[in-house]
Design a protein around this motif. Structure first.
Motif, PDB file in Angstrom:
ATOM      1  N   VAL A  98       0.843  -1.208   0.000  1.00  0.00           N
ATOM      2  CA  VAL A  98       0.000   0.000   0.000  1.00  0.00           C
ATOM      3  C   VAL A  98       0.876   1.256   0.000  1.00  0.00           C
ATOM      4  N   ASP A  99       1.927   1.258   0.801  1.00  0.00           N
ATOM      5  CA  ASP A  99       2.837   2.405   0.809  1.00  0.00           C
ATOM      6  C   ASP A  99       3.425   2.639  -0.581  1.00  0.00           C
ATOM      7  N   LEU A 100       3.850   1.563  -1.220  1.00  0.00           N
ATOM      8  CA  LEU A 100       4.424   1.684  -2.561  1.00  0.00           C
ATOM      9  C   LEU A 100       3.384   2.226  -3.537  1.00  0.00           C
ATOM     10  N   TYR A 101       2.195   1.653  -3.505  1.00  0.00           N
ATOM     11  CA  TYR A 101       1.134   2.068  -4.427  1.00  0.00           C
ATOM     12  C   TYR A 101       0.723   3.522  -4.223  1.00  0.00           C
ATOM     13  N   CYS A 102       0.843   4.000  -2.998  1.00  0.00           N
ATOM     14  CA  CYS A 102       0.416   5.369  -2.667  1.00  0.00           C
ATOM     15  C   CYS A 102       1.564   6.375  -2.718  1.00  0.00           C
ATOM     16  N   GLY A 103       2.714   5.951  -3.220  1.00  0.00           N
ATOM     17  CA  GLY A 103       3.830   6.870  -3.375  1.00  0.00           C
ATOM     18  C   GLY A 103       4.617   7.127  -2.120  1.00  0.00           C
ATOM     19  N   LYS A 104       4.578   6.178  -1.180  1.00  0.00           N
ATOM     20  CA  LYS A 104       5.308   6.350   0.072  1.00  0.00           C
ATOM     21  C   LYS A 104       6.427   5.317   0.188  1.00  0.00           C
ATOM     22  N   SER A 105       7.236   5.246  -0.850  1.00  0.00           N
ATOM     23  CA  SER A 105       8.387   4.344  -0.837  1.00  0.00           C
ATOM     24  C   SER A 105       9.503   4.973  -1.650  1.00  0.00           C
ATOM     25  N   SER A 106      10.662   4.355  -1.623  1.00  0.00           N
ATOM     26  CA  SER A 106      11.797   4.884  -2.381  1.00  0.00           C
ATOM     27  C   SER A 106      11.623   4.692  -3.879  1.00  0.00           C
ATOM     28  N   LEU A 107      10.658   3.875  -4.294  1.00  0.00           N
ATOM     29  CA  LEU A 107      10.471   3.610  -5.716  1.00  0.00           C
ATOM     30  C   LEU A 107       9.729   4.737  -6.421  1.00  0.00           C
ATOM     31  N   CYS A 108       8.785   5.355  -5.727  1.00  0.00           N
ATOM     32  CA  CYS A 108       7.961   6.369  -6.371  1.00  0.00           C
ATOM     33  C   CYS A 108       7.317   7.241  -5.298  1.00  0.00           C
ATOM     34  N   ASN A 109       7.124   8.523  -5.603  1.00  0.00           N
ATOM     35  CA  ASN A 109       6.511   9.433  -4.637  1.00  0.00           C
ATOM     36  C   ASN A 109       5.130   9.898  -5.082  1.00  0.00           C
ATOM     37  N   ALA A 110       4.487   9.133  -5.963  1.00  0.00           N
ATOM     38  CA  ALA A 110       3.139   9.472  -6.420  1.00  0.00           C
ATOM     39  C   ALA A 110       2.259   8.229  -6.361  1.00  0.00           C
ATOM     40  N   ALA A 111       0.959   8.437  -6.205  1.00  0.00           N
ATOM     41  CA  ALA A 111       0.012   7.318  -6.052  1.00  0.00           C
ATOM     42  C   ALA A 111      -0.357   6.744  -7.412  1.00  0.00           C
ATOM     43  N   TYR A 112       0.590   6.011  -8.003  1.00  0.00           N
ATOM     44  CA  TYR A 112       0.381   5.432  -9.326  1.00  0.00           C
ATOM     45  C   TYR A 112      -0.014   3.961  -9.277  1.00  0.00           C
ATOM     46  N   GLY A 113      -0.155   3.390  -8.065  1.00  0.00           N
ATOM     47  CA  GLY A 113      -0.463   1.975  -7.974  1.00  0.00           C
ATOM     48  C   GLY A 113       0.739   1.126  -8.341  1.00  0.00           C
ATOM     49  N   CYS A 114       0.490  -0.096  -8.791  1.00  0.00           N
ATOM     50  CA  CYS A 114       1.544  -1.016  -9.226  1.00  0.00           C
ATOM     51  C   CYS A 114       1.850  -0.752 -10.703  1.00  0.00           C
ATOM     52  N   GLY A 175      -6.348  -5.304  -6.632  1.00  0.00           N
ATOM     53  CA  GLY A 175      -7.431  -4.370  -6.357  1.00  0.00           C
ATOM     54  C   GLY A 175      -6.953  -3.139  -5.599  1.00  0.00           C
ATOM     55  N   LEU A 176      -6.041  -3.328  -4.652  1.00  0.00           N
ATOM     56  CA  LEU A 176      -5.488  -2.196  -3.914  1.00  0.00           C
ATOM     57  C   LEU A 176      -4.732  -1.257  -4.844  1.00  0.00           C
ATOM     58  N   SER A 177      -4.046  -1.839  -5.831  1.00  0.00           N
ATOM     59  CA  SER A 177      -3.319  -1.028  -6.802  1.00  0.00           C
ATOM     60  C   SER A 177      -4.265  -0.136  -7.593  1.00  0.00           C
ATOM     61  N   VAL A 178      -5.351  -0.707  -8.064  1.00  0.00           N
ATOM     62  CA  VAL A 178      -6.332   0.063  -8.830  1.00  0.00           C
ATOM     63  C   VAL A 178      -6.929   1.181  -7.985  1.00  0.00           C
ATOM     64  N   GLY A 183      -7.127   7.111  -6.288  1.00  0.00           N
ATOM     65  CA  GLY A 183      -7.124   8.137  -5.257  1.00  0.00           C
ATOM     66  C   GLY A 183      -7.709   7.722  -3.922  1.00  0.00           C
ATOM     67  N   GLU A 184      -7.905   6.409  -3.715  1.00  0.00           N
ATOM     68  CA  GLU A 184      -8.425   5.940  -2.423  1.00  0.00           C
ATOM     69  C   GLU A 184      -7.427   6.292  -1.313  1.00  0.00           C
ATOM     70  N   PRO A 185      -7.896   6.760  -0.160  1.00  0.00           N
ATOM     71  CA  PRO A 185      -6.982   7.122   0.931  1.00  0.00           C
ATOM     72  C   PRO A 185      -6.171   5.913   1.410  1.00  0.00           C
ATOM     73  N   PRO A 186      -4.899   6.103   1.717  1.00  0.00           N
ATOM     74  CA  PRO A 186      -4.065   5.005   2.206  1.00  0.00           C
ATOM     75  C   PRO A 186      -4.661   4.308   3.424  1.00  0.00           C
ATOM     76  N   SER A 187      -5.294   5.067   4.322  1.00  0.00           N
ATOM     77  CA  SER A 187      -5.865   4.457   5.527  1.00  0.00           C
ATOM     78  C   SER A 187      -6.959   3.454   5.169  1.00  0.00           C
ATOM     79  N   THR A 188      -7.746   3.769   4.167  1.00  0.00           N
ATOM     80  CA  THR A 188      -8.788   2.842   3.719  1.00  0.00           C
ATOM     81  C   THR A 188      -8.172   1.593   3.112  1.00  0.00           C
ATOM     82  N   LEU A 189      -7.146   1.788   2.311  1.00  0.00           N
ATOM     83  CA  LEU A 189      -6.478   0.651   1.679  1.00  0.00           C
ATOM     84  C   LEU A 189      -5.828  -0.247   2.723  1.00  0.00           C
ATOM     85  N   GLN A 190      -5.213   0.353   3.740  1.00  0.00           N
ATOM     86  CA  GLN A 190      -4.592  -0.435   4.805  1.00  0.00           C
ATOM     87  C   GLN A 190      -5.647  -1.256   5.543  1.00  0.00           C
ATOM     88  N   ALA A 191      -6.787  -0.658   5.804  1.00  0.00           N
ATOM     89  CA  ALA A 191      -7.853  -1.375   6.503  1.00  0.00           C
ATOM     90  C   ALA A 191      -8.363  -2.535   5.659  1.00  0.00           C
TER      91      ALA A 191
END
Length: 210
Positions: A98-114, A175-178, A183-191
């Motif tokens: 989820v962090d990666l998909y939402c742009g919170k990793s070293s790979l990408c800083n934007a919510a582009y999914g997988c 599905g989390l990637s999509v 634009g789904e909030p990270p908190s929702t995706l984590q849940a």
């Protein structure tokens, strides 16, 4: 006196860094919508240099998909090793995804999914090489989950149950990637991810008997 035409030496560049820049262009725009001019601008290289180093646009795309798959595998594997027990480890993997998909990793800083799920799926109908690559990415994801489940359950879960759980957990990641790209909030995706693990993580035979 003979005059010798001296050509300028080609500028050296780090191929890994350049591939990561190319990756971000494809990740943002997808394969079809990405132009070589966009890639040249992102990398600071002209077309001849790009062709010489990485081949055609298709070659570049397949290279970055493969590179992304390796990076994501390492990212999720590291997360899975940060916890102990089946459900905590699976939840750690899901959280890292989820962090990666939402742009919170070293790979990408934007919510582009997988990268693979977001861009390859639109191309597979027209190119068998893209279809093969997507199959490899999905199978690798399935295998990663299956290996983790086998390691934690130590033969107490039938192989069919291991594969079933692994495939369904992969489906959840898709599905989390999509949803992340939508634009789904990270908190929702984590849940959603944690709930999926609670429901899909197989129980050893000794624990399933009431």
């Amino acid at each position: 006196m003979k005059t010798e035409n001296k050509r300028g030496r080609p500028r050296k560049f780090d191929e890994d860094v350049t591939l990561d820049r190319i990756m971000l262009v494809f990740w943002q725009h997808g394969y079809a919508a990405t132009s070589l001019d966009q890639i040249a601008e992102a990398t600071g290289l002209n077309r001849p240099s790009l062709y010489a180093a990485f081949g055609s646009k298709k070659d570049m795309y397949l290279k970055v998909i493969s590179r992304f798959a390796n990076q994501m595998h390492a990212h999720l594997q590291e997360a899975g090793q940060s916890a102990s027990g089946l459900q905590p480890r699976l939840k750690a993997v899901m959280a890292a995804a989820v962090d990666l998909y939402c742009g919170k990793s070293s790979l990408c800083n934007a919510a582009y999914g997988c990268l693979a799920i977001s861009t390859l799926t639109t191309e597979v109908a027209d190119d068998p090489d893209f279809k093969t690559m997507l199959e490899k990415v999905v199978q690798r994801m399935d295998q990663g989950f299956a290996d983790l489940i086998r390691e934690e359950t130590r033969g107490t879960v039938p192989e069919a149950g291991v594969r079933f759980a692994a495939q369904h957990l992969s489906l959840i990641l898709h599905g989390l990637s999509v949803r992340a790209r939508a634009g789904e909030p990270p908190s929702t995706l984590q849940a959603l991810a944690e709930l999926a693990v609670d429901r899909l993580a197989p129980k050893p035979a000794s624990e399933s008997v009431v």
